[in-house]
Design a protein around this motif. Structure first.
Motif, PDB file in Angstrom:
ATOM      1  N   ASP A 169      84.889  32.838  59.173  1.00 23.64           N
ATOM      2  CA  ASP A 169      84.928  33.979  58.263  1.00 23.64           C
ATOM      3  C   ASP A 169      84.609  35.285  58.984  1.00 23.64           C
ATOM      4  OD1 ASP A 169      85.456  35.038  55.832  1.00 23.64           O
ATOM      5  OD2 ASP A 169      83.467  34.680  54.988  1.00 23.64           O
ATOM      6  N   PRO A 171      86.538  39.176  60.497  1.00 27.57           N
ATOM      7  CA  PRO A 171      87.726  40.033  60.367  1.00 27.57           C
ATOM      8  C   PRO A 171      88.781  39.704  61.417  1.00 27.57           C
ATOM      9  CG  PRO A 171      85.716  41.338  60.253  1.00 27.57           C
ATOM     10  CD  PRO A 171      85.317  39.963  60.702  1.00 27.57           C
ATOM     11  N   HIS A 190      94.538  32.974  54.912  1.00 26.18           N
ATOM     12  CA  HIS A 190      93.778  32.828  53.658  1.00 26.18           C
ATOM     13  C   HIS A 190      93.942  31.418  53.077  1.00 26.18           C
ATOM     14  CE1 HIS A 190      92.191  33.836  49.662  1.00 26.18           C
ATOM     15  NE2 HIS A 190      93.226  33.156  49.195  1.00 26.18           N
ATOM     16  N   ARG A 195      88.221  30.592  51.822  1.00 24.16           N
ATOM     17  CA  ARG A 195      88.380  31.469  50.654  1.00 24.16           C
ATOM     18  C   ARG A 195      89.702  31.232  49.930  1.00 24.16           C
ATOM     19  NH1 ARG A 195      84.935  35.989  50.675  1.00 24.16           N
ATOM     20  NH2 ARG A 195      83.580  36.128  52.510  1.00 24.16           N
ATOM     21  N   THR A 243      90.402  37.511  50.056  1.00 27.07           N
ATOM     22  CA  THR A 243      90.815  38.227  51.267  1.00 27.07           C
ATOM     23  C   THR A 243      91.434  39.566  50.900  1.00 27.07           C
ATOM     24  OG1 THR A 243      91.261  36.145  52.442  1.00 27.07           O
ATOM     25  CG2 THR A 243      92.291  38.136  53.323  1.00 27.07           C
ATOM     26  N   THR A 282      84.036  39.890  50.699  1.00 27.28           N
ATOM     27  CA  THR A 282      85.460  39.661  50.922  1.00 27.28           C
ATOM     28  C   THR A 282      85.747  39.653  52.409  1.00 27.28           C
ATOM     29  OG1 THR A 282      87.695  40.461  50.422  1.00 27.28           O
ATOM     30  CG2 THR A 282      86.033  42.127  50.831  1.00 27.28           C
ATOM     31  N   ARG A 283      86.800  38.953  52.769  1.00 27.41           N
ATOM     32  CA  ARG A 283      87.206  38.919  54.170  1.00 27.41           C
ATOM     33  C   ARG A 283      88.285  39.974  54.404  1.00 27.41           C
ATOM     34  NH1 ARG A 283      89.483  33.599  57.386  1.00 27.41           N
ATOM     35  NH2 ARG A 283      89.195  34.425  59.477  1.00 27.41           N
TER      36      ARG A 283
END
Length: 475
Positions: A169, A171, A190, A195, A243, A282-283
């Motif tokens: 997880d 960026p 994703h 997630r 995401t 959130t990613r």
């Protein structure tokens, strides 16, 4: 060995072809339609050579066309090469319009026929692999690679990266030219990650004016600006638990870069006109088609933001560097749009394949998809021609088989275009151009056959056949 069915009533031709092709293929011989259909059903050859003049109608084409029709009804993907005399030109055209892969006028030149056969088997192999990939995808929709296909080494590396980073997880920054499939890759990451039960929220940072982008990303409070009559959540909040895909992040204004950096560092946002810190989980997956390093040097993109969003970087290759993937994708799109629009399309003519290989694809996969969609809608025969794809104009009276006649209709190199072709037949001119392209490819590859073959988008055996044909022997 690859299976080749030869259908011809002449024992001399059957003997000639079996002798000349027996080392390369497993040969099956038939002298009549009934015998041919029996062997076809038993052995399912990928490629067939078919004489149109078969008994009892050896002076006509009714039996040959009947054989062609029944074979294509059983296995539409079969590549059937019609062998005909010059006087049978009209019947050869009819055969191509019915779905024959190509035609070749007798007398037979084995070297030329070998090249046609090699191309036919190559295309048949690609289509079989395409079908395997599509069946695999339909059987396992949860594999997370939906919409991504590729066999070239660069795409295999992309698949490996997706698999490796999806469950981590952090960026991710996806680099690549416009149309290479950056958003598709983001969604694959994703779908394979932790997630996957959350939403994928996408926003194009280059398509929204700067004064609106902040509100789109972070939302706004009631009364924050003229027209803000209610509190509105931004894309970041909507991506809670999932995401956030920031497409064309290189176009983001410097002020917004600062606010995005704060969110990445602290995992909190403030809506426009608000003062409360709102935690959001959130990613971030970002993408850009610009040279990000150059943008950092010129001060357009913050270096500290780059290090935050680019913990993992995935670079997508342009379509022009993906070799045989061009044909693979072209066939996948052909089947998809053929089913979608109810069009009975079977494949591409040799001229269309040549153009697909030679074209530079500035719009990458997106452009290829659009061209194939147009072709499926516009095609008047089951075989897609170069003019259906928009590569060349269709002249009055041009039909499918006449386009097949332009076998090597592809853009010429500067050296080739500088030649004086006056007085040459079309066959002689093609030979000259082919000779130049072979020599140039060998020179650039420093004699490496594999590299030279890859540059010309042909298999290594086909390249060796071409060298032999032109007397360019390699020690």
């Amino acid at each position: 060995m690859k299976k080749l069915l030869i259908v011809d009533d002449s024992p001399e031709i059957r003997k000639q072809l079996k002798w000349g092709l027996g080392k390369d293929y497993r040969i099956f011989l038939a002298a009549s339609v009934d015998e041919a259909l029996k062997l076809f059903k038993q052995h399912s050859p990928s490629v067939v050579t078919l004489d149109l003049g078969l008994p009892p109608d050896i002076d006509g084409a009714s039996e040959g066309l009947r054989c062609l029709q029944e074979m294509l009804q059983q296995r539409p993907a079969t590549k059937i090469i019609v062998l005909s005399g010059n006087e049978d030109h009209a019947n050869a055209l009819a055969a191509v319009s019915m779905g024959a892969y190509d035609y070749y006028h007798k007398p037979i030149n084995l070297d030329e026929l070998k090249i046609i056969l090699s191309r036919a088997f190559h295309l048949a192999g690609l289509e079989e692999e395409n079908q395997r990939l599509q069946i695999s995808a339909s059987q396992d929709q949860s594999n997370g690679y939906s919409g991504i296909f590729g066999q070239c080494p660069q795409m295999q590396q992309v698949f490996a990266m997706i698999k490796k980073v999806a469950s981590i997880d952090v960026p991710i920054l996806i680099l690549g030219e416009s149309g290479t499939g950056k958003e598709v890759v983001a969604r694959a990451i994703h779908n394979r990650g932790i997630r996957k039960d959350g939403n994928v929220i996408a926003i194009n940072c280059g398509a929204i004016p700067e004064n609106l982008l902040e509100s789109e990303l972070f939302g706004h409070e009631k009364g924050a600006f003229t027209g803000a009559q209610n509190r509105v959540q931004g894309k970041v909040e909507y991506a809670e638990g999932g995401t956030l895909f920031l497409d064309e992040i290189g176009e983001m204004a410097p002020l917004l870069q600062v606010k995005l950096l704060r969110f990445l560092q602290e995992k909190v946002i403030q809506r426009v006109g608000g003062r409360d810190d709102i935690p959001v989980d959130t990613r971030i997956v970002a993408a850009t088609n610009i040279d990000i390093q150059d943008s950092i040097k010129t001060g357009k993109f913050r270096e500290d933001l780059y290090y935050r969003i680019g913990v993992i970087t995935i670079e997508l290759p342009p379509l022009r560097e993906r070799g045989e993937d061009i044909e693979l994708l072209a066939n996948i799109f052909l089947r998809r749009f053929g089913q979608e629009f109810g069009q009975k399309v079977r494949g591409y003519s040799t001229a269309a394949i040549s153009w697909l290989r030679a074209y530079d694809w500035p719009g990458n996969v997106r452009e290829l998809e659009n061209k194939v969609k147009r072709a499926v809608v516009m095609a008047e025969t089951p075989i897609i021609e170069a003019y259906d794809l928009g590569f060349e104009e269709k002249h009055p009276g041009t039909d499918a088989a006449e386009s097949v006649e332009s076998l090597n209709s592809r853009p010429m190199s500067a050296s080739a275009s500088a030649l004086d072709f006056s007085g040459m037949t079309l066959k002689e001119a093609r030979r000259q151009v082919e000779n130049i392209l072979l020599k140039q490819a060998l020179e650039r590859a420093q004699g490496n056959i594999m590299k030279a073959a890859e540059e010309l988008s042909v298999s290594r055996p086909t390249f060796y056949d071409l060298l032999k044909k032109h007397g360019l022997h390699q020690g």
